[in-house]
Design an enzyme around this catalytic site. Structure first.
Site, PDB file in Angstrom:
ATOM      1  N   SER A  23       0.805  -1.160  -0.271  1.00 20.65           N
ATOM      2  CA  SER A  23       0.156  -0.281   0.169  1.00 20.65           C
ATOM      3  C   SER A  23       1.006   1.338  -0.608  1.00 20.65           C
ATOM      4  O   SER A  23       2.050   1.290  -0.561  1.00 20.65           O
ATOM      5  CB  SER A  23      -1.099   0.382   1.506  1.00 20.65           C
ATOM      6  OG  SER A  23      -1.682   0.488   0.996  1.00 20.65           O
ATOM      7  N   ASN A  24       0.077   1.762   0.312  1.00 23.96           N
ATOM      8  CA  ASN A  24       0.967   3.931   0.687  1.00 23.96           C
ATOM      9  C   ASN A  24       0.687   4.521   1.465  1.00 23.96           C
ATOM     10  O   ASN A  24      -0.671   4.154   1.755  1.00 23.96           O
ATOM     11  CB  ASN A  24       0.621   4.016  -0.939  1.00 23.96           C
ATOM     12  CG  ASN A  24      -0.813   4.705  -1.325  1.00 23.96           C
ATOM     13  OD1 ASN A  24      -0.950   5.707  -0.886  1.00 23.96           O
ATOM     14  ND2 ASN A  24      -1.123   3.805  -2.339  1.00 23.96           N
ATOM     15  N   PRO A  25       0.504   5.889   1.745  1.00 28.23           N
ATOM     16  CA  PRO A  25       0.387   6.794   3.302  1.00 28.23           C
ATOM     17  C   PRO A  25      -0.456   7.405   2.598  1.00 28.23           C
ATOM     18  O   PRO A  25      -0.984   8.076   3.685  1.00 28.23           O
ATOM     19  CB  PRO A  25       2.179   7.093   3.320  1.00 28.23           C
ATOM     20  CG  PRO A  25       2.896   6.787   2.150  1.00 28.23           C
ATOM     21  CD  PRO A  25       1.883   6.530   1.549  1.00 28.23           C
ATOM     22  N   ALA A  93      -4.734   7.380  -4.763  1.00 34.02           N
ATOM     23  CA  ALA A  93      -3.331   6.011  -4.576  1.00 34.02           C
ATOM     24  C   ALA A  93      -3.314   5.530  -4.942  1.00 34.02           C
ATOM     25  O   ALA A  93      -3.071   4.824  -4.053  1.00 34.02           O
ATOM     26  CB  ALA A  93      -2.401   7.192  -4.003  1.00 34.02           C
TER      27      ALA A  93
END
Ligand code: PMT
Length: 218
Positions: A23-25, A93
């Site tokens: 995943s991403n922030p 995102a």
């Protein structure tokens, strides 16, 4: 003129087993700000969001998804449900890659060899193809470094009216924070660099831009 906004927000998660994912922030703050601003301006809003810890803005229809493929399906459904033109704002995102397979049970460390095979996720914006007349499409670009040139390229490649580019290495910009420093990049190559401002203020500018396009009948 009341518009129909479809806004995406947050990250996607790409699971490799029931307890591990890529995943991403992204926290969803930017997308929720756009949804709030569009609703406050009197528009109808559907918010397709990855896993985030934010409260749904009042009056907004929220659809929760986890993976990029789920987000694609939800965006397609939301677009198909609109009988008139819509304004799609993709702040999410979206993970470009996912594990080639997802195990049904937790993978054992002893059974893993340190390599993870990945496959490409669909590009949601690209997969929608060219726009129908009256439709508005706005993307975001998360870059590390001056985002302008890459943003214009993405804006054209993804058939967008506008891409909102942020250099996520800048203080007060990008993931997690309440502010953003963005550049608006257009398909004709123009780039407007905006000062550091709240995500709510960036969101209001995006909504005003969509309203302006709709009024011009583009
Ligand atoms: O959520 P916050 O914590 O507030 O953070 C906000 C943000 C940093 C996530 C936001 O400002 C932002 O930059 N969002 C876009 C991040 C991104 O995925 O950029 P990209 O350059 O990889 O993608 C370009 C565009 O294509 C985006 O509109 C993206 O939604 C879309 N995309 C990307 C990949 C993919 N498979 N399908 C897509 O449609």
């Amino acid at each position: 003129m009341a518009l129909r906004f479809i806004v995406t927000a947050g990250p996607t998660r790409e699971y490799l087993d029931p307890v591990r994912f890529l995943s991403n922030p992204s926290t969803g703050r930017m997308g929720f700000a756009v949804a709030r601003a569009a609703r406050a301006a009197g528009h109808q809003v559907t918010l397709v969001t990855g896993p985030v810890a934010l409260r749904t803005p009042r009056g907004v229809l929220r659809i929760d998804v986890v993976s990029a493929r789920e987000m694609l399906a939800a965006v397609r459904r939301a677009l198909a449900a609109e009988r008139t033109s819509s304004a799609l704002v993709m702040t999410a995102a979206v993970a470009d890659w996912r594990p080639a397979s997802c195990a049904a049970r937790k993978l054992k460390k002893s059974g893993m060899d340190g390599t993870l095979r990945l496959v490409r996720n669909p590009d949601i914006l690209r997969s929608l193809g060219s726009k129908a007349p009256g439709d508005i499409r706005i993307g975001f670009a998360a870059e590390t470094g001056d985002p302008a040139a890459e943003a214009v390229r993405k804006c054209r490649a993804k058939h967008l009216d506008l891409i909102v580019a942020n250099d996520v290495t800048q203080p007060g910009a990008g993931f997690g924070v309440k502010t953003n420093r963005v550049a608006f990049a257009f398909p004709d190559g123009r780039v407007d660099r905006l000062p550091l401002m709240s995500k709510d203020a960036v969101a209001r500018r995006i909504v005003r831009f969509a309203e302006h396009l709709a009024e011009e009948g583009r």
